[in-house]
Design a protein around this motif. Sequence first.
Motif: not given
Length: 501
Positions: A155-156, A375-376, A380-383, A437-438
């Motif tokens: 995903t990342m 969806v991803v 990474r920014l969110y995390y 999740l989103n």
Amino acid sequence: MKEVAKRIGKALEEGVRKYEFKPLELEVGTVQSINEDIVLISGISKAKYYEVVNFEDGSKGIVIDLDQNTVGAFLLEKRGKIKVGISVYRTGKVASIPVSEEVIGRMINPLGEPLDGKPPYKALKSYPVEREAPSLFKRDFVREQLYTGIKVIDTMFPIGKGQRELILGDPSTGKTSIAVDTILNQKDKNVICIYVAIGQRKQSILDVYSIFEKHGALSYSVIVAASSEDTPGLQFLAPYSATAIAEYFLDRGKDVLIVYDDLTKHAFAYQSLSLLLKRPPGREAFPGDIFYIHSRLLERACKIKNGGSITALPIVETQAGRIEAYIPTNLISITDGQIYLDINLFNANQRPAVDVGKSVSRIGGKTQIPALKEVVEFLRLYYAQFLELEIFTKLGVKVFGEGEKILERGKRLRELLKQPRFKHYQVEEQVVIFFLLNEGFFDGVNEKEVNKVADAIIEKIKEREPLILNEIKKTKVLTENLKRKIRNFVEVYYENYNKAD
């Protein structure tokens, strides 16, 4: 009868005339000095780099140093009866490895000799262990993703077929585990996998072989092993021999995944050879051309136009998290990205222990299918925002509103990124999980139960609505219709789940 004999005689005479007989030139040298596994030879000034030479006692070596008066060669086996003054014979042949489809499923050494107790495999041809990387005009863009089955990576930090992605971290942080799991996930995906063990303990190599055997990975894999007990020359040769095998399949239009485990030990092997040859040491006592050695090797990983690909996963070991050390920085600059495993995350039971801030995939993002990318895209920014907020909360700062939402969802995202060994998630399953999740479907779930609930939902979809996953896999797009189907299915699942409670 006389006429027949006359015709035969004439034919033989014509045949003989076609051949040109010349004296056989055999260049013979003499051993001048022996220093551990390095032999200096005089009298074979025309020898080529990487040429195989035969010693009088039956031993073999490979030329690795060309000087004005002498030639340096490393031995391919432990020093036997070699002594100063014995004869050395040129072969005129560059070091090569026998290759064919029969090498699949075998564990061999860098010379192609079996290590698994089985008879030698039948070779169709020999490939040189060292050759030029494909030119720019033969290469194609990296367009297709190679799935590891590991959520945090797919995903990342997606890896494309033909990409070179470095895996680095301190000892015992799970570097080999990620590489082995990636190989196991290639089952039924038409990818040939090659695992190269360089300077590893024999038991560690046997453990990998056992895992491949247990999970059915030997049917599409090759193990090339040079253990810590082998000569530095054989350890140095191992990644080149493995890459030659990969190029055999590349030339036949196949996708290949090759894991170099690990290039730190390969650098130490080359360092030993160079110091024995009395070459001047450079930074950290490594020879000055170590960057060239590794870049030339990894440049052979590529995607070919209208053909196959070689995807390389080199592994490098760091000490105390020092990624600024010489070999790690070299390989970071050579490769197309890196996956950094942090010892503190590993000890905190965040496994795979991927440090999101220090990891990157420079070209892999373009290979993701539209459904997964949707969806991803901001995952990474969110995390990163979540980790920053979490630091403030540890200092006693309270967050409300949007900050609280980011904090709570971030905790569930961190749990979703945890994954046990030998458990793989297919791309369509990852699309569903991160879509949920989103959409906030995990917001009300206890963070420690998130993975359990996500797995249960995927299993129920497989059981009752398999067309959802099949359509994502087939179309690679997450349509509004599919989104509605997933929402409706999960809402019904939660209703039944709450009733059961």
